[in-house]
Design a protein around this motif. Sequence first.
Motif, PDB file in Angstrom:
ATOM      1  N   THR A 106       3.847   0.880  -5.101  1.00 37.10           N
ATOM      2  CA  THR A 106       3.471  -0.036  -3.955  1.00 37.10           C
ATOM      3  C   THR A 106       4.517  -1.091  -3.871  1.00 37.10           C
ATOM      4  O   THR A 106       4.902  -1.858  -4.652  1.00 37.10           O
ATOM      5  CB  THR A 106       2.155  -0.737  -4.528  1.00 37.10           C
ATOM      6  N   MET A 107       5.055  -1.224  -2.492  1.00 39.65           N
ATOM      7  CA  MET A 107       5.919  -2.207  -2.138  1.00 39.65           C
ATOM      8  C   MET A 107       5.491  -3.725  -1.816  1.00 39.65           C
ATOM      9  O   MET A 107       4.205  -3.554  -0.993  1.00 39.65           O
ATOM     10  CB  MET A 107       6.642  -1.630  -0.947  1.00 39.65           C
ATOM     11  N   LEU A 108       5.758  -4.717  -2.244  1.00 39.49           N
ATOM     12  CA  LEU A 108       5.458  -6.013  -1.847  1.00 39.49           C
ATOM     13  C   LEU A 108       6.442  -6.953  -1.151  1.00 39.49           C
ATOM     14  O   LEU A 108       7.739  -6.475  -1.392  1.00 39.49           O
ATOM     15  CB  LEU A 108       4.865  -6.600  -3.246  1.00 39.49           C
ATOM     16  N   ALA A 109       6.200  -7.782  -0.576  1.00 40.73           N
ATOM     17  CA  ALA A 109       7.088  -8.572   0.153  1.00 40.73           C
ATOM     18  C   ALA A 109       7.654  -9.392  -0.614  1.00 40.73           C
ATOM     19  O   ALA A 109       8.834  -9.778  -0.659  1.00 40.73           O
ATOM     20  CB  ALA A 109       6.299  -9.488   0.992  1.00 40.73           C
ATOM     21  N   GLU A 136       8.014  -4.225  -6.876  1.00 40.69           N
ATOM     22  CA  GLU A 136       7.076  -3.052  -6.761  1.00 40.69           C
ATOM     23  C   GLU A 136       6.501  -3.004  -7.938  1.00 40.69           C
ATOM     24  O   GLU A 136       6.436  -3.603  -9.070  1.00 40.69           O
ATOM     25  CB  GLU A 136       8.514  -1.791  -6.792  1.00 40.69           C
ATOM     26  N   MET A 137       5.223  -2.334  -7.643  1.00 44.65           N
ATOM     27  CA  MET A 137       4.151  -2.225  -8.793  1.00 44.65           C
ATOM     28  C   MET A 137       3.949  -0.625  -8.891  1.00 44.65           C
ATOM     29  O   MET A 137       3.736   0.089  -7.493  1.00 44.65           O
ATOM     30  CB  MET A 137       2.766  -2.737  -8.166  1.00 44.65           C
ATOM     31  N   SER A 149      -8.305   0.965  -5.858  1.00 43.67           N
ATOM     32  CA  SER A 149      -7.641   1.418  -4.490  1.00 43.67           C
ATOM     33  C   SER A 149      -6.726   0.287  -4.218  1.00 43.67           C
ATOM     34  O   SER A 149      -6.244  -0.637  -4.872  1.00 43.67           O
ATOM     35  CB  SER A 149      -8.847   1.192  -3.513  1.00 43.67           C
ATOM     36  N   GLY A 150      -5.773   0.625  -3.077  1.00 41.79           N
ATOM     37  CA  GLY A 150      -4.692  -0.091  -2.489  1.00 41.79           C
ATOM     38  C   GLY A 150      -5.289  -1.340  -2.096  1.00 41.79           C
ATOM     39  O   GLY A 150      -4.560  -2.402  -2.076  1.00 41.79           O
ATOM     40  N   ALA A 151      -6.493  -1.519  -1.492  1.00 36.46           N
ATOM     41  CA  ALA A 151      -7.201  -2.707  -1.188  1.00 36.46           C
ATOM     42  C   ALA A 151      -7.330  -3.494  -2.289  1.00 36.46           C
ATOM     43  O   ALA A 151      -7.161  -4.835  -2.027  1.00 36.46           O
ATOM     44  CB  ALA A 151      -8.490  -2.286  -0.263  1.00 36.46           C
ATOM     45  N   GLN A 152      -7.667  -3.056  -3.371  1.00 33.81           N
ATOM     46  CA  GLN A 152      -7.986  -3.971  -4.465  1.00 33.81           C
ATOM     47  C   GLN A 152      -6.588  -4.587  -4.840  1.00 33.81           C
ATOM     48  O   GLN A 152      -6.428  -5.717  -5.341  1.00 33.81           O
ATOM     49  CB  GLN A 152      -8.546  -3.113  -5.622  1.00 33.81           C
ATOM     50  N   LEU A 153      -5.453  -3.646  -4.779  1.00 35.68           N
ATOM     51  CA  LEU A 153      -4.045  -4.249  -4.976  1.00 35.68           C
ATOM     52  C   LEU A 153      -3.692  -5.531  -4.300  1.00 35.68           C
ATOM     53  O   LEU A 153      -3.272  -6.513  -4.872  1.00 35.68           O
ATOM     54  CB  LEU A 153      -3.175  -3.282  -5.037  1.00 35.68           C
ATOM     55  N   ALA A 163       2.087   1.426  -0.107  1.00 34.59           N
ATOM     56  CA  ALA A 163       2.069   2.347  -1.182  1.00 34.59           C
ATOM     57  C   ALA A 163       2.557   3.828  -0.582  1.00 34.59           C
ATOM     58  O   ALA A 163       2.401   4.131   0.167  1.00 34.59           O
ATOM     59  CB  ALA A 163       0.836   2.522  -2.052  1.00 34.59           C
ATOM     60  N   ARG A 164       3.501   4.360  -1.534  1.00 32.70           N
ATOM     61  CA  ARG A 164       3.884   5.840  -1.270  1.00 32.70           C
ATOM     62  C   ARG A 164       3.961   6.395  -2.763  1.00 32.70           C
ATOM     63  O   ARG A 164       3.806   5.836  -4.029  1.00 32.70           O
ATOM     64  CB  ARG A 164       5.527   5.758  -0.812  1.00 32.70           C
ATOM     65  N   ASN A 165       3.734   7.845  -2.508  1.00 29.98           N
ATOM     66  CA  ASN A 165       3.828   8.610  -3.920  1.00 29.98           C
ATOM     67  C   ASN A 165       5.407   8.703  -4.157  1.00 29.98           C
ATOM     68  O   ASN A 165       6.200   8.510  -3.417  1.00 29.98           O
ATOM     69  CB  ASN A 165       3.407   9.926  -3.377  1.00 29.98           C
ATOM     70  N   VAL A 166       5.539   8.499  -5.359  1.00 28.06           N
ATOM     71  CA  VAL A 166       6.720   8.361  -5.969  1.00 28.06           C
ATOM     72  C   VAL A 166       7.652   9.782  -5.440  1.00 28.06           C
ATOM     73  O   VAL A 166       9.087   9.419  -5.182  1.00 28.06           O
ATOM     74  CB  VAL A 166       7.043   8.208  -7.510  1.00 28.06           C
ATOM     75  N   LYS A 167       7.257  10.729  -5.371  1.00 24.44           N
ATOM     76  CA  LYS A 167       7.756  12.128  -4.660  1.00 24.44           C
ATOM     77  C   LYS A 167       8.389  11.492  -3.391  1.00 24.44           C
ATOM     78  O   LYS A 167       9.546  12.131  -3.146  1.00 24.44           O
ATOM     79  CB  LYS A 167       6.936  13.109  -4.695  1.00 24.44           C
TER      80      LYS A 167
END
Length: 179
Positions: A106-109, A136-137, A149-153, A163-167
Amino acid sequence: MPAYVAFLRAINVGGHTVTMARLREIFEATACTSVETFIASGNVIFHTRSTNAAATETRLEIALRAALGYEVATFLRTPAEVASIARTDPFDGEESSKEEPSLFVTMLASPPTEESRQKLMSKASALDAFAVVGREMYWLRRSRETGFSGAQLERIFGQKATARNVKTVRAIAARLFPA
């Protein structure tokens, strides 16, 4: 001329559909060159004369909102940062040692506060593990049955995220730095 990778939030999800050709046009209209989209999920590799990543993010967000009619949070990373993200393995290879787990980045500002880090770590469970490295998380989802979920993050961190899958991140790094 500096190169960047833009990781865009809300592209081709939630009822929004943007062709990659249209996305390239928007970037080119904001003085970006050598624009290349990577997978239809909002990953754009480009060059720009600007060396100010924050100003470039803002300029792109304004252009995307004007062109698409909705907010598109934009997270820029340099090729070196993408390579570092792709190499980081906070879970000692667990995601690749089992059939089901998925590792997301997950990328953050900006880096999360210590308080938000603690809130996040309190959500760790047998199904979900978390690690924060800079902006990054990393989220190791050990089962599809997770309730996280991403919304919780975003609520925990108090900022937008994507967010992106690491692949996917590893594939972008390989595109930027072919072996």
